[in-house]
Design an enzyme around this catalytic site. Structure first.
Site, PDB file in Angstrom:
ATOM      1  N   ASP A 152      22.560 -31.700 -38.215  1.00 56.62           N
ATOM      2  CA  ASP A 152      22.651 -30.608 -37.250  1.00 56.62           C
ATOM      3  C   ASP A 152      21.325 -29.862 -37.193  1.00 56.62           C
ATOM      4  OD1 ASP A 152      25.278 -31.328 -36.888  1.00 56.62           O
ATOM      5  OD2 ASP A 152      26.055 -29.828 -38.285  1.00 56.62           O
ATOM      6  N   ASP A 198      25.405 -35.739 -41.766  1.00 55.27           N
ATOM      7  CA  ASP A 198      25.351 -34.782 -40.657  1.00 55.27           C
ATOM      8  C   ASP A 198      23.924 -34.286 -40.484  1.00 55.27           C
ATOM      9  OD1 ASP A 198      28.143 -34.901 -40.276  1.00 55.27           O
ATOM     10  OD2 ASP A 198      28.443 -33.458 -41.892  1.00 55.27           O
ATOM     11  N   ASP A 247      28.433 -19.678 -42.559  1.00 56.94           N
ATOM     12  CA  ASP A 247      29.625 -19.405 -43.354  1.00 56.94           C
ATOM     13  C   ASP A 247      29.347 -19.357 -44.854  1.00 56.94           C
ATOM     14  OD1 ASP A 247      29.118 -22.130 -43.503  1.00 56.94           O
ATOM     15  OD2 ASP A 247      31.046 -22.741 -42.662  1.00 56.94           O
TER      16      ASP A 247
END
Length: 485
Positions: free
Chosen positions: A85, A83, A169
């Site tokens: 991002d 990933d 988070d």
């Protein structure tokens, strides 16, 4: 927000803190730990070239841009990053102005997707703090909205990198890599938690879970995926707050199902979900059946575990899988329960009983997980094939063998035979295994040796057709089209 200045106030602040002579040993959102190029393994050589293009163009356009989250975390763990991002101070509209291959998605969280063929680089604008539970822009349009339970229904307030880190988070995801100075900025002691292999929420767990209950699933998924432990404070409220999962849309739960069960960690995630009382929000009928003390319940648990073990093994061996197979396995015994109930209460034909049960169980499941129609069709085929595989007389075996989903149905039969361990299913599974491996002539002999079920009538047409001279009755080898009648 102007893009004329090459270095924004936030970047100046970060650089000023990085050059602070006082040694910082514990990160905070006002004073992050800064790891220079020689203090971390994060390298551009390990990153997607397309992600680097996006970082470079954003920087060139006068914006801050960082690789954030999973890409940085996985490199620190010694894993291959998948990933990439990016977080930036550019707004979604400003990002779209820079990239012709950009599309903006989402209402709840406005994101930019930069499309490079099959690869998509996700770019998010730094999130800011809410002044109230329902914020609007100058035109009165809602940009942030919370439910009465505290769940974020919309979150499009933008801020600084410090605020963005605080809105992340988990600590291991609040790590930012700059391709301009090659430094890693750690705002929440995430590097230490990566070393300690700990999953820890940023902020108060009760508040963060109420903002987005899916974070409970993410905590479990990261723990199983990365072989980490969930910290005591982070896992403590999960059982208590598990009812919040009822508010998650069925479409989003389908995406979470894929992440939990079709990534090679299905068994581990299944066990964790059950231990935290979360599994029932994916499969309420299955969860209810698992809590029964009937013989079928023991079959169900063993069957699900075996199906998930096989799925995990295939994924970890880079073999193809379909989510439909696991859905079919999860719902098979609840379907049988519906069938038995309908048989007792009605006088429908077996075919009508099956479709009546199907029309009961699938809408019920759809209320929890929005299963796309393409997978619903495969689930139905796998179930229908269980009956077809038991009917081998005449040309039925060849017609079943030609079915596009024969292999999935056959694999499903093997699992049933292994779990139920009846002589009938074991013989059936063995017969179909041999049928695939022998010659065409041997297949004909196998079919002749099949005992016709009691009550079944062999077809005895009044007139026999003359044998065709252009094609044989049964095509040689594995059939790829319907055999000639």
């Amino acid at each position: 927000m102007s893009k004329a200045t090459a270095e924004t106030s936030t970047q100046k602040t970060v650089n000023k803190r990085a050059s602070n002579k006082k040694k910082v040993t514990t990160a905070s959102f006002d004073n992050p730990l800064v790891f220079t190029r020689d203090q971390h393994p994060v390298s551009r050589q390990l990153m997607s070239p397309n992600a680097l293009k996006v970082l470079h163009r954003l920087n060139k356009g006068g914006f801050e841009a960082y690789l954030v989250g999973g890409g940085v975390r996985d490199i620190l763990l010694g894993l291959e990053p998948k990933d990439f991002d990016i977080a930036t101070n550019a707004t979604p509209d400003q990002i779209k102005d820079l990239f012709r291959n950009c599309r903006l998605i989402g209402r709840r969280f406005r994101l930019a997707h930069i499309v490079f063929g099959r690869e998509i680089i996700e770019v998010a604008t730094f999130r800011g703090h809410h002044d109230s539970t329902n914020d609007t822009d100058k035109k009165g349009k809602a940009i942030a909205k919370q439910s009465d339970e505290g769940m974020l229904l919309r979150d499009n307030i933008y801020g600084t990198i410090e605020e963005d880190a605080e809105r992340r988070d988990f600590t291991i995801n609040a790590l930012y890599y700059s391709s301009k100075d090659f430094k890693v900025y750690d705002f929440a002691n995430g590097v230490q938690d990566v070393k300690d292999k700990v999953i820890r929420l940023i902020g108060d767990p009760h508040t963060r879970y109420r903002e987005d209950p899916v974070r409970m699933l993410r905590a479990i998924r990261f723990a199983t995926k990365l072989d980490m432990q969930i910290s005591a404070d982070t896992k403590a409220p999960i059982k208590e707050l598990s009812p919040l999962m009822a508010s998650i849309p069925a479409a989003r739960l389908f995406e979470e199902f894929l992440k939990m069960f079709i990534t090679g960690k299905a068994v581990a995630n299944f066990e964790q979900l059950r231990s935290y009382n979360l599994f029932g929000y994916f499969f309420p009928a299955v969860d209810q059946a698992l809590n029964d003390e009937s013989e079928q319940a023991s079959y169900l648990l063993d069957f699900i575990m075996l199906a998930m073990e096989n799925t995990d093994k295939r994924i970890n061996n880079n073999q193809r899988v379909t989510p439909a197979f696991l859905f079919a396995a999860m719902l098979w015994y609840p379907l049988q329960r519906h069938i038995q109930h309908i048989k007792i209460t009605t006088q429908l034909t077996p075919q009508d009983v099956f479709f009546a049960a199907l029309n009961e169980i699938m809408p019920e499941q759809q209320r929890s997980i929005a299963i796309p129609k393409r997978f619903q069709a495969v689930i139905k085929d796998i179930w229908i094939l269980q009956d077809k595989l038991s009917r081998r007389e005449g040309k039925k075996a060849f017609k079943t063998f030609e079915h596009l989903k024969f292999r999935a149905g056959y694999d499903f039969l093997l699992l049933r035979a292994q779990i139920e361990n009846t002589a009938e299913l074991k013989e059936l599974a063995h017969w179909w295994t041999d049928f695939q491996e022998v010659s065409n002539e041997a297949r004909l002999q196998m079919i002749k040796g099949v005992n016709v079920p009691q009550g079944a009538k062999r077809r005895n047409p009044k007139k026999r057709r003359k044998p065709s001279t252009k094609a044989t009755d049964i095509p040689a080898g594995q059939p790829t089209s319907k055999p000639t009648e």
